[in-house]
Design a protein around this motif. Sequence first.
Motif, PDB file in Angstrom:
ATOM      1  N   GLN A 173     -15.670   4.208  -4.650  1.00 50.22           N
ATOM      2  CA  GLN A 173     -14.563   5.047  -5.108  1.00 50.22           C
ATOM      3  C   GLN A 173     -14.315   4.855  -6.603  1.00 50.22           C
ATOM      4  O   GLN A 173     -14.033   5.822  -7.330  1.00 50.22           O
ATOM      5  N   VAL A 233      -6.367  10.704  -5.630  1.00 49.69           N
ATOM      6  CA  VAL A 233      -6.728  10.538  -4.209  1.00 49.69           C
ATOM      7  C   VAL A 233      -7.704   9.377  -4.044  1.00 49.69           C
ATOM      8  O   VAL A 233      -7.578   8.552  -3.126  1.00 49.69           O
ATOM      9  N   LYS A 234      -8.665   9.272  -4.938  1.00 47.41           N
ATOM     10  CA  LYS A 234      -9.677   8.227  -4.828  1.00 47.41           C
ATOM     11  C   LYS A 234      -9.085   6.839  -5.101  1.00 47.41           C
ATOM     12  O   LYS A 234      -9.440   5.859  -4.433  1.00 47.41           O
ATOM     13  N   GLU A 242      -5.937   6.008  -4.635  1.00 48.41           N
ATOM     14  CA  GLU A 242      -5.114   5.687  -3.468  1.00 48.41           C
ATOM     15  C   GLU A 242      -5.983   5.161  -2.335  1.00 48.41           C
ATOM     16  O   GLU A 242      -5.593   4.233  -1.616  1.00 48.41           O
ATOM     17  N   ARG A 243      -7.180   5.711  -2.202  1.00 50.16           N
ATOM     18  CA  ARG A 243      -8.111   5.239  -1.172  1.00 50.16           C
ATOM     19  C   ARG A 243      -8.560   3.806  -1.475  1.00 50.16           C
ATOM     20  O   ARG A 243      -8.747   3.006  -0.554  1.00 50.16           O
ATOM     21  N   ASP A 279       0.827  -1.212   0.000  1.00 46.12           N
ATOM     22  CA  ASP A 279       0.000   0.000   0.000  1.00 46.12           C
ATOM     23  C   ASP A 279       0.860   1.260   0.000  1.00 46.12           C
ATOM     24  O   ASP A 279       0.441   2.307  -0.512  1.00 46.12           O
ATOM     25  N   ASP A 289       0.540   4.913  -2.078  1.00 50.44           N
ATOM     26  CA  ASP A 289       0.633   6.212  -1.402  1.00 50.44           C
ATOM     27  C   ASP A 289       1.675   7.096  -2.094  1.00 50.44           C
ATOM     28  O   ASP A 289       1.438   8.290  -2.353  1.00 50.44           O
ATOM     29  N   ARG A 294     -17.142   0.284  -0.239  1.00 51.76           N
ATOM     30  CA  ARG A 294     -16.483   1.572  -0.407  1.00 51.76           C
ATOM     31  C   ARG A 294     -15.489   1.544  -1.571  1.00 51.76           C
ATOM     32  O   ARG A 294     -15.318   2.540  -2.269  1.00 51.76           O
ATOM     33  N   ASP A 354      -6.039   1.672  -0.018  1.00 56.54           N
ATOM     34  CA  ASP A 354      -6.199   1.595   1.437  1.00 56.54           C
ATOM     35  C   ASP A 354      -7.258   0.556   1.813  1.00 56.54           C
ATOM     36  O   ASP A 354      -7.076  -0.209   2.772  1.00 56.54           O
ATOM     37  N   LEU A 355      -8.354   0.548   1.080  1.00 55.43           N
ATOM     38  CA  LEU A 355      -9.447  -0.369   1.399  1.00 55.43           C
ATOM     39  C   LEU A 355      -9.040  -1.820   1.167  1.00 55.43           C
ATOM     40  O   LEU A 355      -9.408  -2.712   1.940  1.00 55.43           O
ATOM     41  N   ARG A 392       0.470   8.295  -5.483  1.00 52.41           N
ATOM     42  CA  ARG A 392      -0.446   9.434  -5.368  1.00 52.41           C
ATOM     43  C   ARG A 392       0.324  10.727  -5.172  1.00 52.41           C
ATOM     44  O   ARG A 392       0.039  11.741  -5.807  1.00 52.41           O
TER      45      ARG A 392
END
Length: 213
Positions: free
Chosen positions: A196, A88-89, A91-92, A49, A53, A192, A95-96, A56
Amino acid sequence: MREVLNAELEALNEHLAAMAGLAAVAMRQATQALTTGDLPLAERVIAADAELDAARDTCEEHAQRLLALQSPVAGDLRTVMATLICAVKIERMGDLAAHLADLVRRRHPEPVVPDALVETVDTLGELTVTMADRLHDLITGEAARGFTEMDDADDSVDALCARLMSMITSEDYEHGVAAAANLALLARFYERFADQAVSVARRLEFVTTGTLP
């Protein structure tokens, strides 16, 4: 100057597409770790991950430098601003996927997903990975105007998550409260991730049409 701007926009686009590819890999591996209880694979997803990051950050720095030095206008400006939002989305999304892998680490050596629910989780994984792959194609131009298709896929993910929640809250559920809590988190993370992906597809269509669908 126009040639320089075009080259910069192309490089920015390629970087965003690579991020979508990383998100797809993360979700594919996270789902495999969930359904097989593969702790080393889950740890690799969590560690990887950091790459998203960093990607991004690089994408944002590139876009900001382009805004400062090239002064894009009209459609070019729309592309740069959409890329900033999409980075940003995506990268999220990574994260998920990492959150899903973390469930494996926290639950180990017990499985996160009971045998009776493995097929449902596998399907969630297939749907969400396909959505991330589709984003890659939309970004590179291999596919066009995919918002409606992505929105339909999101509906399928929502339906499966609702089905999963109904299974763990039914009278027949027999795997304990802790396992149910983890499965509820799992459903939320998949939901989620899909949300995204749809949001990115909406922004990409805005770049093409000038109108948010």
